[in-house]
Design a protein around this motif. Structure first.
Motif, PDB file in Angstrom:
ATOM      1  N   TRP A 129      31.028 -12.604  38.717  1.00 45.43           N
ATOM      2  CA  TRP A 129      29.680 -12.255  39.160  1.00 45.43           C
ATOM      3  C   TRP A 129      29.741 -10.829  39.700  1.00 45.43           C
ATOM      4  CZ3 TRP A 129      25.435 -15.211  38.578  1.00 45.43           C
ATOM      5  CH2 TRP A 129      25.623 -16.557  38.321  1.00 45.43           C
ATOM      6  N   ALA A 170      30.705 -23.388  49.064  1.00 45.83           N
ATOM      7  CA  ALA A 170      31.354 -24.653  48.703  1.00 45.83           C
ATOM      8  C   ALA A 170      32.739 -24.409  48.107  1.00 45.83           C
ATOM      9  CB  ALA A 170      30.485 -25.419  47.721  1.00 45.83           C
ATOM     10  N   ALA A 171      32.931 -23.280  47.434  1.00 52.11           N
ATOM     11  CA  ALA A 171      34.206 -23.001  46.776  1.00 52.11           C
ATOM     12  C   ALA A 171      35.331 -22.774  47.756  1.00 52.11           C
ATOM     13  CB  ALA A 171      34.071 -21.761  45.875  1.00 52.11           C
ATOM     14  N   GLN A 191      25.337 -20.769  48.247  1.00 49.64           N
ATOM     15  CA  GLN A 191      25.783 -22.157  48.443  1.00 49.64           C
ATOM     16  C   GLN A 191      26.998 -22.462  47.581  1.00 49.64           C
ATOM     17  OE1 GLN A 191      24.831 -24.293  50.664  1.00 49.64           O
ATOM     18  NE2 GLN A 191      23.253 -22.967  51.494  1.00 49.64           N
ATOM     19  N   SER A 192      26.989 -21.990  46.347  1.00 48.91           N
ATOM     20  CA  SER A 192      28.112 -22.213  45.452  1.00 48.91           C
ATOM     21  C   SER A 192      29.369 -21.522  45.964  1.00 48.91           C
ATOM     22  CB  SER A 192      27.752 -21.684  44.054  1.00 48.91           C
ATOM     23  OG  SER A 192      28.802 -21.862  43.164  1.00 48.91           O
ATOM     24  N   LEU A 230      34.517 -17.819  41.025  1.00 54.42           N
ATOM     25  CA  LEU A 230      34.845 -18.975  41.847  1.00 54.42           C
ATOM     26  C   LEU A 230      36.311 -19.355  41.713  1.00 54.42           C
ATOM     27  CD1 LEU A 230      31.679 -21.166  41.291  1.00 54.42           C
ATOM     28  CD2 LEU A 230      32.278 -19.831  43.312  1.00 54.42           C
ATOM     29  N   ASP A 248      21.214 -20.120  45.927  1.00 53.14           N
ATOM     30  CA  ASP A 248      22.080 -21.028  45.179  1.00 53.14           C
ATOM     31  C   ASP A 248      23.464 -20.425  44.955  1.00 53.14           C
ATOM     32  OD1 ASP A 248      20.940 -19.157  43.412  1.00 53.14           O
ATOM     33  OD2 ASP A 248      21.049 -20.515  41.706  1.00 53.14           O
ATOM     34  N   LEU A 249      23.539 -19.125  44.753  1.00 47.40           N
ATOM     35  CA  LEU A 249      24.841 -18.484  44.585  1.00 47.40           C
ATOM     36  C   LEU A 249      25.622 -18.516  45.901  1.00 47.40           C
ATOM     37  CD1 LEU A 249      26.456 -17.180  42.333  1.00 47.40           C
ATOM     38  CD2 LEU A 249      25.537 -14.967  43.046  1.00 47.40           C
ATOM     39  N   ASP A 271      37.712 -19.249  35.549  1.00 44.85           N
ATOM     40  CA  ASP A 271      36.418 -18.661  35.174  1.00 44.85           C
ATOM     41  C   ASP A 271      36.700 -17.355  34.442  1.00 44.85           C
ATOM     42  OD1 ASP A 271      35.049 -20.685  36.462  1.00 44.85           O
ATOM     43  OD2 ASP A 271      34.694 -19.513  38.282  1.00 44.85           O
TER      44      ASP A 271
END
Length: 120
Positions: free
Chosen positions: A81, A117-118, A113-114, A73, A110-111, A77
């Protein structure tokens, strides 16, 4: 980008949120998840569609090579991933090439969506 010649693979690692960190205007590539199955990724600014690297990306399946995608992201980090293998679907332009990769394994909801959003 790292070409693992002996393994017949290209390893593409990229950061989604480039709003901070050491990204110059020429390295703020637009990389993002289009959907759970598709990733928009921009090559290095010197990559031409008809150059050796651009052709390697476009023809990787025919040449028996794999593309492996890794993302994080933000620059702070420490881990990436592993998105898995991807297949070239199309590109627009060059220097950089804006490539659409299709993931072999879709992102979890969920990944995705994350990731969305980033870069929003």
């Amino acid at each position: 980008m790292y070409e693992a010649k002996e393994a017949g693979a290209d390893l593409l690692a990229f950061t989604l949120d480039k709003s901070s960190g050491g990204f110059s205007p020429t390295t703020r590539y637009r990389d993002y998840a289009i959907s759970r199955n598709l990733i928009h990724w921009e090559s290095q600014s010197s990559t031409r569609a008809d150059g050796s690297t651009g052709l390697r990306y476009q023809n990787h399946v025919r040449e028996g090579r794999t593309i492996q995608l890794f993302t994080r992201l933000r620059t702070d980090d420490r881990a990436f991933w592993f998105l898995g293998p991807a297949t070239y679907r199309s590109h627009v332009g060059e220097r950089p090439m804006a490539i659409t990769w299709e993931l072999e394994h879709p992102l979890s909801g969920d990944l995705y969506q994350s990731f969305a959003a980033a870069v929003a």
